[in-house]
Design an enzyme around this catalytic site. Structure first.
Site, PDB file in Angstrom:
ATOM      1  N   SER A  17       1.297  -1.140  -0.048  1.00 49.04           N
ATOM      2  CA  SER A  17      -0.187  -0.141  -0.190  1.00 49.04           C
ATOM      3  C   SER A  17       0.989   1.111   0.024  1.00 49.04           C
ATOM      4  CB  SER A  17      -1.086  -0.131   0.939  1.00 49.04           C
ATOM      5  OG  SER A  17       0.119   0.181   2.468  1.00 49.04           O
ATOM      6  N   SER A 142      10.853   9.630   6.733  1.00 49.41           N
ATOM      7  CA  SER A 142       9.921  10.526   6.786  1.00 49.41           C
ATOM      8  C   SER A 142      10.471  11.923   7.891  1.00 49.41           C
ATOM      9  CB  SER A 142       9.187   9.949   8.209  1.00 49.41           C
ATOM     10  OG  SER A 142       8.349  11.292   9.133  1.00 49.41           O
ATOM     11  N   TYR A 155       8.397   6.209  16.660  1.00 50.15           N
ATOM     12  CA  TYR A 155       8.298   6.375  15.179  1.00 50.15           C
ATOM     13  C   TYR A 155      10.075   7.592  15.275  1.00 50.15           C
ATOM     14  CZ  TYR A 155       7.378   7.268  10.604  1.00 50.15           C
ATOM     15  OH  TYR A 155       7.312   7.520   9.170  1.00 50.15           O
ATOM     16  N   LYS A 159      13.349   6.521  13.195  1.00 50.67           N
ATOM     17  CA  LYS A 159      13.572   7.074  11.909  1.00 50.67           C
ATOM     18  C   LYS A 159      15.478   8.246  12.041  1.00 50.67           C
ATOM     19  CE  LYS A 159      10.693   5.976   8.891  1.00 50.67           C
ATOM     20  NZ  LYS A 159      10.492   4.696   7.969  1.00 50.67           N
ATOM     21  N   THR A 190      -1.314   8.947   2.569  1.00 52.54           N
ATOM     22  CA  THR A 190      -1.228   7.735   2.061  1.00 52.54           C
ATOM     23  C   THR A 190      -1.699   7.142   3.195  1.00 52.54           C
ATOM     24  OG1 THR A 190       0.439   7.269   3.676  1.00 52.54           O
ATOM     25  CG2 THR A 190       0.898   7.456   1.592  1.00 52.54           C
TER      26      THR A 190
END
Length: 265
Positions: A17, A142, A155, A159, A190
């Site tokens: 996806s 990101s 998160y 990254k 997304t």
């Protein structure tokens, strides 16, 4: 854009996806043989069937938490296609939970998927690229890899860790003609927020406003592929949300004033 991808073997992680699926679509159209990998086999088959040249593709199911299988998966691809020219490390999981409410187990899981799974796969592929003295590793990081943000402590940390690893790797492997590009997408349309882990480890199940109103994924991927074809070491992709990266560099005080007022979702 010069077509650097024609007749190349391209392994795309997180291809079921979002950015990964769109990478598969665009790279297949550009003449690459694409290997589609993710945990969700059914979704991978759906992406494969949507390709312009589905016969120029292969589905390899994998889980970034099962790094012990990566060497055999890489060998399987090389046995089938003879090489791996590009590795698009796009797989991962986002987060929507305050640091104070998130257990260390969730922090560890996010780091296992986003960092350790990512670099373990690179280490499985790297020997083939070194032998061939050619290859390109593309890391989809990101904007959270450039500065911390609300609800994304683990998160963002994962990254930031990727940046340190891959900036070191690109220096070390330049002698083997191996390139590295780190892409830093901002708000892209997304479903990443849907599967983001909450403080209790469950899927968020909600589409963020920031994602829903973000840059179309087709535009994002095209920008990434242009940067890769130019062998750029890094690329920021997004709209006005990427400006804080520059503001933080040149005016930290202004950055903190601006960022604290941004919506986390």
């Amino acid at each position: 854009m010069k077509n650097e991808f024609k007749n190349k073997v391209v392994w795309i992680i997180g291809a079921s996806s979002g950015i990964g699926a769109e990478l598969a679509i665009q790279l297949n159209k550009l003449g690459a043989f694409v290997i589609l990998s993710a945990r969700k086999h059914k979704e991978l088959l759906a992406v494969q069937s949507s390709l312009e040249f589905p016969s120029e593709s292969m589905v390899v199911e994998m889980d970034l938490e099962q790094s012990e299988l990566f060497e055999s998966l890489a060998q399987k691809i090389v046995d089938k296609k003879g090489k791996i020219d590009f590795l698009f490390n796009n797989g991962g999981v986002s987060q929507r939970g305050n640091a104070r409410d998130t257990s260390i187990a969730i922090d560890r899981r996010i780091m296992e998927i986003n960092y350790f799974g990512n670099i373990a796969l690179t280490k499985a592929v790297l020997p083939y690229m070194i032998t061939k003295k050619s290859g390109h590793i593309v890391v989809i990081s990101s904007i959270a890899g450039k500065f911390g943000f609300f609800l994304r402590s683990a998160y963002s940390a994962s990254k930031h860790a990727l940046q340190g690893f891959y900036e070191s790797l690109l220096l070390e492997e330049a002698e083997h003609n191996i390139n590295v590009t780190i892409a830093y997408p901002g708000k892209i349309n997304t479903p990443i927020s849907m599967s983001a882990l909450t403080a209790d480890g469950k899927a968020n199940g909600k589409m963020d406003h920031n994602q829903a109103t973000g840059m179309p994924v087709e535009v994002c991927v095209k920008k990434i592929l242009v940067a890769v074809s130019k062998k750029k070491k890094s690329v920021l992709v997004g709209n006005k949300e990427i400006l804080p990266v520059y503001i933080k560099r040149f005016s930290p005080k202004l950055f903190w004033k601006i960022i604290k007022n941004q919506s986390p979702t």
